[in-house]
Design a protein around this motif. Sequence first.
Motif, PDB file in Angstrom:
ATOM      1  N   THR B 450       0.836  -1.204   0.000  1.00 53.54           N
ATOM      2  CA  THR B 450       0.000   0.000   0.000  1.00 53.54           C
ATOM      3  C   THR B 450       0.869   1.252   0.000  1.00 53.54           C
ATOM      4  O   THR B 450       0.585   2.221  -0.709  1.00 53.54           O
ATOM      5  N   ALA B 451       1.922   1.213   0.802  1.00 55.38           N
ATOM      6  CA  ALA B 451       2.801   2.383   0.893  1.00 55.38           C
ATOM      7  C   ALA B 451       3.440   2.678  -0.459  1.00 55.38           C
ATOM      8  O   ALA B 451       3.571   3.836  -0.868  1.00 55.38           O
ATOM      9  N   ILE B 452       3.829   1.637  -1.164  1.00 60.25           N
ATOM     10  CA  ILE B 452       4.488   1.830  -2.467  1.00 60.25           C
ATOM     11  C   ILE B 452       3.476   2.301  -3.522  1.00 60.25           C
ATOM     12  O   ILE B 452       3.751   3.209  -4.296  1.00 60.25           O
ATOM     13  N   ALA B 453       2.290   1.693  -3.503  1.00 61.59           N
ATOM     14  CA  ALA B 453       1.291   2.018  -4.537  1.00 61.59           C
ATOM     15  C   ALA B 453       0.520   3.299  -4.234  1.00 61.59           C
ATOM     16  O   ALA B 453      -0.050   3.912  -5.135  1.00 61.59           O
ATOM     17  N   GLY B 454       0.452   3.683  -2.964  1.00 63.33           N
ATOM     18  CA  GLY B 454      -0.345   4.855  -2.596  1.00 63.33           C
ATOM     19  C   GLY B 454      -1.828   4.538  -2.528  1.00 63.33           C
ATOM     20  O   GLY B 454      -2.672   5.405  -2.353  1.00 63.33           O
TER      21      GLY B 454
END
Lengths: 198, 464
Positions: B450-454
């Motif tokens: 989630t952090a990487i994809a936003g």
Amino acid sequence: MKKFNTLISSAVPLPIEEVDTDQIIPARFLKATTREGFGDNLFCDWRYLPDGSPRPEFILNNPLYSGQILVAGRNFGCGSSREHAAWALADFGFLVVVSSFFADIFRGNALNNGLLPVQVSADFLHAIFSAIETNPKAAFEVDLERQTFTIISTGQSEHFEIDPYKKMCMINGYDDIDFLLSLKEKITAFEQTRLPKA
Amino acid sequence: MGKTLFDKIWEAHVVTQAEGGIEVLYIDRHLIHEVTSPQAFDGLRQRNIAVFRPRQTVATADHNVPTRDQHLPISEKLSRFQVEKLTENCAAFGVDLYGLGHPYQGIVHVIGPELGITQPGMTIVCGDSHTSTHGAFGCIAFGIGTSQVEQVLATQCLLQKRPKRMRITIDGQLQAGVLSKDIILYVISKLTASGGTGHFVEYAGSAIRSLSMEARMTICNMSIEMGARGGLIAPDETTFEYVRGREFAPKGAAFDAAVQYWRSLYSDDDAVFDTEYHYRAEDIEPMVTYGTNPGMGIGISQAVPASPETGSAQTYEKSLAYMGLQSGEHLAGKAVNYVFIGSCTNSRIEDLRIVADYVRGKQKASNVHAMIVPGSKQVEAQAKAEGLDAIFREAGFDFREPGCSACLGMNEDKIPAGEYCVSTSNRNFEGRQGPGARTILASPLMAAATAIAGRIVDVREFLN
Ligand code: SF4
């Protein structure tokens, strides 16, 4: 601990299920190092707007409802073990909490603080809510000796369960710790029997 | 009739029977922290009594501590006072304290196992509901209230009624991208937030056996989220190897003798449980929660259910309104600005390695604030030794110092009102991570993705 025997009071309805102890007393109020004063922050985020003024729609801010009995939906007190939840309810002035289901740790914490958890059937809980809806000042009787909860206006009554030991403690105002302290010799003897393993 | 693992341990700790089926249970280890202990120590002072067995109690400061600049005095006054009070109480009553600045400091349920304080066959309590974590070692571990903290300090015992026994068996093999966090979120979604009430749960089956100790701790940790008093897993070679050599573990011949006893700790074939459930590991997807209790969870491919399976429609709607979600909506694709990796559920070195493996060479999305908080000083040191801190920094993550942090938002680590946070912690209650914060519980891998994809994604699509 305060003694409890019977109570006749009106009740405050909170027909919400799964009320967790984070709602009863949010974590940011757990910084106190005494047991007192938590009642001011009971249900804080439901009770007050972000600016600190009361939310008019929340039940504790509605002058129509009052009393020393809180009636709540099932699985009341789930989540964190914080005893502060029981302290907050007691500090606010509640003596009895009624629900159709209590979380284990909350039930124990309440009993250790003279706050009586009364578990009733889902149907009877519904009847209690109806009685309050009909008359916000409807009175209820809690009789710990006989283990009954009665809707005085209709005469409906239900038996509730309580551990006999806990009942004795509530009626006499005894704490578990008094009993445990009286067992110190037995405890020491027990320790001797299991030294090699531990 | 055979005995369950739970009964074997319990019966070895009964000092005596009291009236009405209540038993006096001896407690081997007592863990305390700053938030739920001050009133208990005051109780001892009022009675003018000492801590009965100070060597069996260990203290740390975790709930309230800042996760930055821990070498400086705590700036928030009430938090500082509470932590100082713990220091004073431990000194006055002769209890060992791993406070701020100590190389062993950390979240109470992280340090117990990593120091070898937690061992199979023990009874362990703490004024914190996630004490169930320690059950991963095959011990009876459960959370207690402050009055009981006082009782244990005063007598090393508790008055307890024996709970019912439940067994949850999970057989089979997990899909790639599915972690032990997903197993437990799946189980709770099936059983609901109250489905385990009155029970102590044993987790069994091939899927559980194949897990590492840290993954097992994640499962036992969340037993309380289905209302169970605790959860436990029979100890095996994985357990013994984990305990071996740790600071407070028995050494040499004493260790061998202990292992011999630990090998007797399992549920007999003919043991009877009050309640049993069976699940297949293959059926479990990466999980997310959509509501305001941990029972409100779905597989990432599923939509938010139309109506509550249990409970009232009113409570359900209130919950969805708080979360800003609709029935029928999918969480995959939802933009998220906050990611929290930490808490006693998922802040151990393996969790950090999983996250580092995923984010290595990647960048967090620009909209995301990703906080990663190690569970203890030792985890932090290990992460640094392995260079994980550099990986996190390069990926744009905010790597902090140990504590409970945004798991409960008692310190300054809070999620702003209205914002979503994909969190590896254990509770998605209203306001748990800060007033108005909207928590979505997930595994460390889902949080990293989630952090990487936003936005929330199905991590399985991103694994090579
Ligand atoms: S990390 Fe969260 S759940 Fe765990 S002990 Fe701290 S506050 Fe409790």
